[in-house]
Design a protein around this motif. Structure first.
Motif, PDB file in Angstrom:
ATOM      1  N   MET A  94       0.836  -1.205   0.000  1.00 37.11           N
ATOM      2  CA  MET A  94       0.000   0.000   0.000  1.00 37.11           C
ATOM      3  C   MET A  94       0.873   1.260   0.000  1.00 37.11           C
ATOM      4  O   MET A  94       0.568   2.234  -0.689  1.00 37.11           O
ATOM      5  N   LEU A  95       1.948   1.225   0.738  1.00 37.82           N
ATOM      6  CA  LEU A  95       2.866   2.360   0.775  1.00 37.82           C
ATOM      7  C   LEU A  95       3.498   2.583  -0.600  1.00 37.82           C
ATOM      8  O   LEU A  95       3.600   3.725  -1.069  1.00 37.82           O
ATOM      9  N   LEU A  96       3.873   1.517  -1.272  1.00 40.56           N
ATOM     10  CA  LEU A  96       4.424   1.644  -2.631  1.00 40.56           C
ATOM     11  C   LEU A  96       3.387   2.198  -3.601  1.00 40.56           C
ATOM     12  O   LEU A  96       3.719   2.980  -4.494  1.00 40.56           O
ATOM     13  N   GLU A  97       2.142   1.823  -3.427  1.00 36.16           N
ATOM     14  CA  GLU A  97       1.077   2.388  -4.270  1.00 36.16           C
ATOM     15  C   GLU A  97       0.928   3.889  -4.026  1.00 36.16           C
ATOM     16  O   GLU A  97       0.733   4.655  -4.967  1.00 36.16           O
ATOM     17  N   ASP A  98       1.023   4.293  -2.770  1.00 36.69           N
ATOM     18  CA  ASP A  98       0.974   5.727  -2.456  1.00 36.69           C
ATOM     19  C   ASP A  98       2.131   6.472  -3.120  1.00 36.69           C
ATOM     20  O   ASP A  98       1.962   7.593  -3.609  1.00 36.69           O
ATOM     21  N   ILE A  99       3.293   5.853  -3.142  1.00 39.63           N
ATOM     22  CA  ILE A  99       4.463   6.460  -3.786  1.00 39.63           C
ATOM     23  C   ILE A  99       4.220   6.595  -5.283  1.00 39.63           C
ATOM     24  O   ILE A  99       4.530   7.639  -5.879  1.00 39.63           O
ATOM     25  N   LYS A 100       3.631   5.581  -5.899  1.00 37.11           N
ATOM     26  CA  LYS A 100       3.334   5.652  -7.335  1.00 37.11           C
ATOM     27  C   LYS A 100       2.336   6.766  -7.636  1.00 37.11           C
ATOM     28  O   LYS A 100       2.500   7.505  -8.607  1.00 37.11           O
ATOM     29  N   VAL A 101       1.311   6.900  -6.812  1.00 34.54           N
ATOM     30  CA  VAL A 101       0.333   7.981  -6.988  1.00 34.54           C
ATOM     31  C   VAL A 101       1.049   9.329  -6.925  1.00 34.54           C
ATOM     32  O   VAL A 101       0.793  10.224  -7.730  1.00 34.54           O
ATOM     33  N   LEU A 102       1.949   9.460  -5.978  1.00 28.22           N
ATOM     34  CA  LEU A 102       2.722  10.684  -5.836  1.00 28.22           C
ATOM     35  C   LEU A 102       3.519  10.971  -7.110  1.00 28.22           C
ATOM     36  O   LEU A 102       3.510  12.091  -7.621  1.00 28.22           O
ATOM     37  N   PHE A 103       4.194   9.966  -7.639  1.00 25.74           N
ATOM     38  CA  PHE A 103       5.008  10.158  -8.831  1.00 25.74           C
ATOM     39  C   PHE A 103       4.176  10.525 -10.063  1.00 25.74           C
ATOM     40  O   PHE A 103       4.621  11.282 -10.907  1.00 25.74           O
ATOM     41  N   PHE A 104       2.990   9.979 -10.161  1.00 26.69           N
ATOM     42  CA  PHE A 104       2.155  10.247 -11.335  1.00 26.69           C
ATOM     43  C   PHE A 104       1.243  11.465 -11.160  1.00 26.69           C
ATOM     44  O   PHE A 104       0.460  11.784 -12.047  1.00 26.69           O
ATOM     45  N   SER A 105       1.374  12.168 -10.055  1.00 25.42           N
ATOM     46  CA  SER A 105       0.487  13.296  -9.773  1.00 25.42           C
ATOM     47  C   SER A 105       0.624  14.433 -10.777  1.00 25.42           C
ATOM     48  O   SER A 105      -0.311  15.179 -10.998  1.00 25.42           O
ATOM     49  N   ASN A 106       1.779  14.552 -11.392  1.00 25.34           N
ATOM     50  CA  ASN A 106       1.966  15.625 -12.379  1.00 25.34           C
ATOM     51  C   ASN A 106       1.981  15.083 -13.815  1.00 25.34           C
ATOM     52  O   ASN A 106       2.424  15.766 -14.725  1.00 25.34           O
ATOM     53  N   LYS A 107       1.515  13.857 -13.981  1.00 23.52           N
ATOM     54  CA  LYS A 107       1.388  13.212 -15.294  1.00 23.52           C
ATOM     55  C   LYS A 107       2.728  12.952 -15.968  1.00 23.52           C
ATOM     56  O   LYS A 107       2.791  12.686 -17.152  1.00 23.52           O
ATOM     57  N   GLU A 108       3.816  13.071 -15.213  1.00 21.75           N
ATOM     58  CA  GLU A 108       5.150  12.841 -15.754  1.00 21.75           C
ATOM     59  C   GLU A 108       5.916  11.958 -14.781  1.00 21.75           C
ATOM     60  O   GLU A 108       5.998  12.259 -13.590  1.00 21.75           O
ATOM     61  N   MET A 148      14.108   6.237  -8.253  1.00 23.23           N
ATOM     62  CA  MET A 148      13.732   6.308  -6.841  1.00 23.23           C
ATOM     63  C   MET A 148      12.721   5.220  -6.503  1.00 23.23           C
ATOM     64  O   MET A 148      12.812   4.598  -5.438  1.00 23.23           O
ATOM     65  N   LEU A 149      11.769   4.967  -7.390  1.00 23.26           N
ATOM     66  CA  LEU A 149      10.789   3.911  -7.144  1.00 23.26           C
ATOM     67  C   LEU A 149      11.481   2.558  -7.036  1.00 23.26           C
ATOM     68  O   LEU A 149      11.185   1.780  -6.122  1.00 23.26           O
ATOM     69  N   ARG A 150      12.409   2.274  -7.927  1.00 22.99           N
ATOM     70  CA  ARG A 150      13.157   1.007  -7.846  1.00 22.99           C
ATOM     71  C   ARG A 150      13.919   0.910  -6.521  1.00 22.99           C
ATOM     72  O   ARG A 150      13.918  -0.127  -5.865  1.00 22.99           O
ATOM     73  N   PHE A 151      14.559   2.004  -6.154  1.00 25.61           N
ATOM     74  CA  PHE A 151      15.309   2.023  -4.897  1.00 25.61           C
ATOM     75  C   PHE A 151      14.387   1.783  -3.699  1.00 25.61           C
ATOM     76  O   PHE A 151      14.694   0.971  -2.816  1.00 25.61           O
ATOM     77  N   LEU A 152      13.274   2.497  -3.661  1.00 28.36           N
ATOM     78  CA  LEU A 152      12.354   2.340  -2.525  1.00 28.36           C
ATOM     79  C   LEU A 152      11.727   0.956  -2.476  1.00 28.36           C
ATOM     80  O   LEU A 152      11.503   0.423  -1.394  1.00 28.36           O
ATOM     81  N   LYS A 153      11.476   0.361  -3.633  1.00 21.68           N
ATOM     82  CA  LYS A 153      10.970  -1.026  -3.637  1.00 21.68           C
ATOM     83  C   LYS A 153      11.968  -1.939  -2.951  1.00 21.68           C
ATOM     84  O   LYS A 153      11.583  -2.780  -2.133  1.00 21.68           O
ATOM     85  N   ARG A 154      13.238  -1.791  -3.287  1.00 20.20           N
ATOM     86  CA  ARG A 154      14.268  -2.624  -2.670  1.00 20.20           C
ATOM     87  C   ARG A 154      14.389  -2.328  -1.183  1.00 20.20           C
ATOM     88  O   ARG A 154      14.533  -3.244  -0.370  1.00 20.20           O
ATOM     89  N   LEU A 155      14.339  -1.060  -0.836  1.00 19.19           N
ATOM     90  CA  LEU A 155      14.477  -0.667   0.566  1.00 19.19           C
ATOM     91  C   LEU A 155      13.312  -1.177   1.412  1.00 19.19           C
ATOM     92  O   LEU A 155      13.497  -1.687   2.510  1.00 19.19           O
ATOM     93  N   LEU A 156      12.097  -1.067   0.891  1.00 18.31           N
ATOM     94  CA  LEU A 156      10.911  -1.446   1.650  1.00 18.31           C
ATOM     95  C   LEU A 156      10.710  -2.949   1.727  1.00 18.31           C
ATOM     96  O   LEU A 156      10.099  -3.441   2.674  1.00 18.31           O
ATOM     97  N   LYS A 157      11.196  -3.665   0.744  1.00 17.46           N
ATOM     98  CA  LYS A 157      10.936  -5.117   0.707  1.00 17.46           C
ATOM     99  C   LYS A 157      12.175  -5.929   1.016  1.00 17.46           C
ATOM    100  O   LYS A 157      12.269  -7.071   0.615  1.00 17.46           O
TER     101      LYS A 157
END
Length: 110
Positions: free
Chosen positions: A78-92, A100-109
């Protein structure tokens, strides 16, 4: 630094701020998404702390706090989904955000 005295909301705020700053720009839309997850006072307190930390300190605080709060797989997803929403908030979804998403996936899991 052996422990971090954060609530779960403070941890979420810090992780989302860490992610929002992946491209060295913190956009208004990103701030609004973070504030939608936590209250404004918590956001401001964590934002002030985040601004005083370097990347190493931030990563260390995130890992220590994650260990302290014993997140399960569903909560991390769920936290990773929140991060994805954040990244796509500006449509870019920039290369820096992708990394950063790859890094956080590794860090969180870990």
């Amino acid at each position: 630094m052996n422990t971090i005295d954060w609530t779960r909301d403070e941890l979420v705020a810090y992780i989302l701020l860490f992610a929002a700053n992946a491209d060295f720009k913190e956009l208004y839309k990103e701030r609004e998404i973070i504030i939608s997850k936590i209250d404004k006072t918590t956001f401001q307190d964590i934002h002030d702390e985040f601004n005083g930390d370097n990347d190493y300190q931030g990563i260390k605080k995130i890992t220590l706090s994650l260990d302290q709060h014993n997140y399960n797989k569903d909560e991390l997803d769920m936290l990773l989904e929140d991060i994805k929403v954040l990244f796509f908030s500006n449509k870019e979804f920039t290369v820096l955000e992708q990394n950063m998403l790859r890094f956080l996936k590794r860090l969180l899991k870990k």
